[in-house]
Design a protein around this motif. Structure first.
Motif, PDB file in Angstrom:
ATOM      1  N   HIS A 148      21.206  48.640  33.117  1.00 46.60           N
ATOM      2  CA  HIS A 148      20.631  49.302  34.305  1.00 46.60           C
ATOM      3  C   HIS A 148      21.627  49.380  35.467  1.00 46.60           C
ATOM      4  CE1 HIS A 148      17.953  50.655  37.336  1.00 46.60           C
ATOM      5  NE2 HIS A 148      17.649  49.475  37.849  1.00 46.60           N
TER       6      HIS A 148
ATOM      7  N   SER B  93      20.888  53.187  40.648  1.00 50.26           N
ATOM      8  CA  SER B  93      20.305  52.624  41.852  1.00 50.26           C
ATOM      9  C   SER B  93      19.897  53.814  42.700  1.00 50.26           C
ATOM     10  CB  SER B  93      21.379  51.772  42.523  1.00 50.26           C
ATOM     11  OG  SER B  93      21.050  51.501  43.828  1.00 50.26           O
TER      12      SER B  93
ATOM     13  N   ALA C 118      15.344  50.017  46.146  1.00 53.68           N
ATOM     14  CA  ALA C 118      16.220  49.229  45.266  1.00 53.68           C
ATOM     15  C   ALA C 118      15.405  48.173  44.521  1.00 53.68           C
ATOM     16  CB  ALA C 118      17.328  48.572  46.080  1.00 53.68           C
TER      17      ALA C 118
ATOM     18  N   VAL D 265      14.340  48.282  40.312  1.00 57.34           N
ATOM     19  CA  VAL D 265      14.693  47.211  39.366  1.00 57.34           C
ATOM     20  C   VAL D 265      13.438  46.686  38.667  1.00 57.34           C
ATOM     21  CG1 VAL D 265      15.483  44.803  39.259  1.00 57.34           C
ATOM     22  CG2 VAL D 265      16.855  46.501  40.463  1.00 57.34           C
TER      23      VAL D 265
ATOM     24  N   SER E 203      24.353  44.454  39.268  1.00 59.54           N
ATOM     25  CA  SER E 203      24.109  44.047  40.651  1.00 59.54           C
ATOM     26  C   SER E 203      25.396  44.322  41.423  1.00 59.54           C
ATOM     27  CB  SER E 203      23.688  42.578  40.699  1.00 59.54           C
ATOM     28  OG  SER E 203      23.367  42.195  42.024  1.00 59.54           O
TER      29      SER E 203
ATOM     30  N   TYR F 176      22.765  47.378  53.103  1.00 60.61           N
ATOM     31  CA  TYR F 176      23.156  47.685  51.723  1.00 60.61           C
ATOM     32  C   TYR F 176      23.287  46.388  50.923  1.00 60.61           C
ATOM     33  CZ  TYR F 176      25.910  49.071  47.666  1.00 60.61           C
ATOM     34  OH  TYR F 176      26.361  49.241  46.376  1.00 60.61           O
TER      35      TYR F 176
ATOM     36  N   SER G  59      19.945  44.928  50.323  1.00 62.18           N
ATOM     37  CA  SER G  59      19.204  45.598  49.242  1.00 62.18           C
ATOM     38  C   SER G  59      19.692  45.108  47.876  1.00 62.18           C
ATOM     39  CB  SER G  59      19.348  47.123  49.350  1.00 62.18           C
ATOM     40  OG  SER G  59      20.616  47.561  48.902  1.00 62.18           O
ATOM     41  N   LYS G  60      20.993  44.896  47.729  1.00 61.32           N
ATOM     42  CA  LYS G  60      21.543  44.410  46.459  1.00 61.32           C
ATOM     43  C   LYS G  60      21.081  42.975  46.185  1.00 61.32           C
ATOM     44  CE  LYS G  60      23.860  47.844  44.771  1.00 61.32           C
ATOM     45  NZ  LYS G  60      23.285  48.460  43.570  1.00 61.32           N
TER      46      LYS G  60
ATOM     47  N   SER H  95      17.167  42.974  45.492  1.00 59.56           N
ATOM     48  CA  SER H  95      16.784  43.552  44.201  1.00 59.56           C
ATOM     49  C   SER H  95      17.204  42.623  43.048  1.00 59.56           C
ATOM     50  CB  SER H  95      17.346  44.965  44.024  1.00 59.56           C
ATOM     51  OG  SER H  95      18.731  44.987  44.184  1.00 59.56           O
ATOM     52  N   GLU H  96      18.353  41.974  43.173  1.00 59.07           N
ATOM     53  CA  GLU H  96      18.743  41.027  42.111  1.00 59.07           C
ATOM     54  C   GLU H  96      17.838  39.796  42.119  1.00 59.07           C
ATOM     55  OE1 GLU H  96      22.193  38.204  40.277  1.00 59.07           O
ATOM     56  OE2 GLU H  96      22.863  39.588  41.843  1.00 59.07           O
TER      57      GLU H  96
ATOM     58  N   THR I 293      23.186  39.619  34.639  1.00 63.38           N
ATOM     59  CA  THR I 293      23.634  40.537  35.693  1.00 63.38           C
ATOM     60  C   THR I 293      25.160  40.552  35.751  1.00 63.38           C
ATOM     61  OG1 THR I 293      23.680  38.953  37.541  1.00 63.38           O
ATOM     62  CG2 THR I 293      21.576  40.048  37.096  1.00 63.38           C
TER      63      THR I 293
END
Length: 342
Positions: A83, A86, A103, A107, A126, A158, A161-162, A165-166, A183
């Motif tokens: 995946h 994004s 985000a 996921v 990620s 940003y 968001s990463k 989402s992880e 990941t």
């Protein structure tokens, strides 16, 4: 050779296209998601330029990370899911939720549909942004044990968001018996661009070569080749040792933006007079960013410690990436060859 089916999300993406190339070369069947059928020709161009001549084992299916439609069909029969897709970040957001919500939701949508389809493992792309942001006075290299500090005032939406989402992915997987997760968290991704539709991480190289950057901010970063990022995803997909692990995709080298300009100057003397030789004082970057949303991300990185370690991927997955220099040169050479650099 294997004929297992791997779903790769967002096949037109920079990292995704290189992952698909390596999967097809290794004999996997690949089903990739696209937001619109208009992307099919682009993806075939990317893959052809990456050396793929036979599309028999590749199929396309429309699906959007912001909607539940079609995901059940996308996952049907898949053994693995990778995946990298994004939702496209908007840099001119009014509030950070516009970046974070899509985000996280995207996921979870992929993980839920993978679980329901009986997929064995999901490999989530990620980012280094989920590892380094918001730390104070750092003096030791970042590793997979580190998480960005969401309470920090310095963290850009940003990176938030990463990170979120992880985190959401790991929270989801905690309660699963059958589905596994790994990941891959890349630093700045360089390497061969396969078509004139390319990722924003490479724009820096284009702008340097075109003389659009007269002086560079004092930002240090790791740089890694997209071909190695792709191979790390494949190793994380199949290795029993990668189950429920994070892997930092980095060469372990750290370069300043001036170092990058100097590599380009040595390798491409024809462009030497266009490349910057000076850095911009940190205070000037931070002041300029006050009224400029686009500069805020850069401003949050100036003067920050950025050393990383790839010991885990090296030891557990026997992953040995090309040097940052090779990755940067490959980006520039491909952009020159494709006529992207004007």
């Amino acid at each position: 050779m294997t004929n297992k089916l791997v779903v790769v999300t967002g096949g037109s993406g920079f990292i995704a296209s290189h992952i698909i190339i390596q999967l097809l070369q290794q004999g996997y069947s690949v089903r990739t998601t696209i937001r619109s059928p208009k992307k099919i020709d682009l993806i075939k161009t990317l893959l052809t330029n990456g050396g793929i001549t036979d599309f028999t084992n590749l199929s396309f299916m429309e699906a959007d990370l912001t909607s539940d439609d079609n995901w059940k069909a996308v996952m049907a029969g898949a053994t693995y899911v990778i995946h990298p897709a994004s939702p496209t970040p908007t840099l001119n957001f009014k509030n950070e939720d516009e970046m974070i919500r899509p985000a996280v939701d995207g996921v979870l949508r992929v993980l839920r549909s993978a679980k329901n389809a009986g997929v064995k493992r999901v490999v989530l792309t990620s980012a280094y942004g989920a590892i380094f942001a918001g730390h104070k006075n750092r003096t030791t290299p970042y590793t997979e044990k580190d998480w960005s500090d969401l309470s920090s005032k310095k963290i850009h939406p940003y990176q938030k968001s990463k990170t979120m989402s992880e985190r959401a992915a790991w929270d989801f997987i905690k309660n699963q018996d059958s589905l596994e997760l790994a990941t891959v968290n890349p630093v700045a991704v360089m390497g061969p661009v396969l078509a004139s539709d390319y990722s924003h991480s490479n724009i820096q190289i284009q702008e340097l070569l075109e003389g659009k950057i007269k002086a560079v901010p004092n930002v240090d970063s790791g740089y890694v080749d997209v071909r190695d990022v792709a191979s790390l995803h494949l190793k994380a997909m199949v290795s029993p040792k990668a189950k429920n692990q994070r892997f930092l995709a980095t060469t372990g080298e750290t370069l300043s933006m001036l170092d990058v300009a100097n590599i380009l100057r040595e390798e491409f003397p024809k462009y030497a007079n266009k490349l910057p030789k000076k850095t911009i004082p940190n205070i000037a970057v931070k002041t300029a960013a006050m009224g400029n949303q686009q500069l805020k991300m850069i401003a949050s990185l100036v003067g920050e410690y950025a050393e990383t370690s790839n010991k885990k991927a090296d030891t557990i997955l026997d992953w040995h990436p090309r040097s940052s220099r090779v990755a940067i040169i490959a980006t520039a050479q491909s952009m020159i060859d494709l006529g992207i650099v004007k």
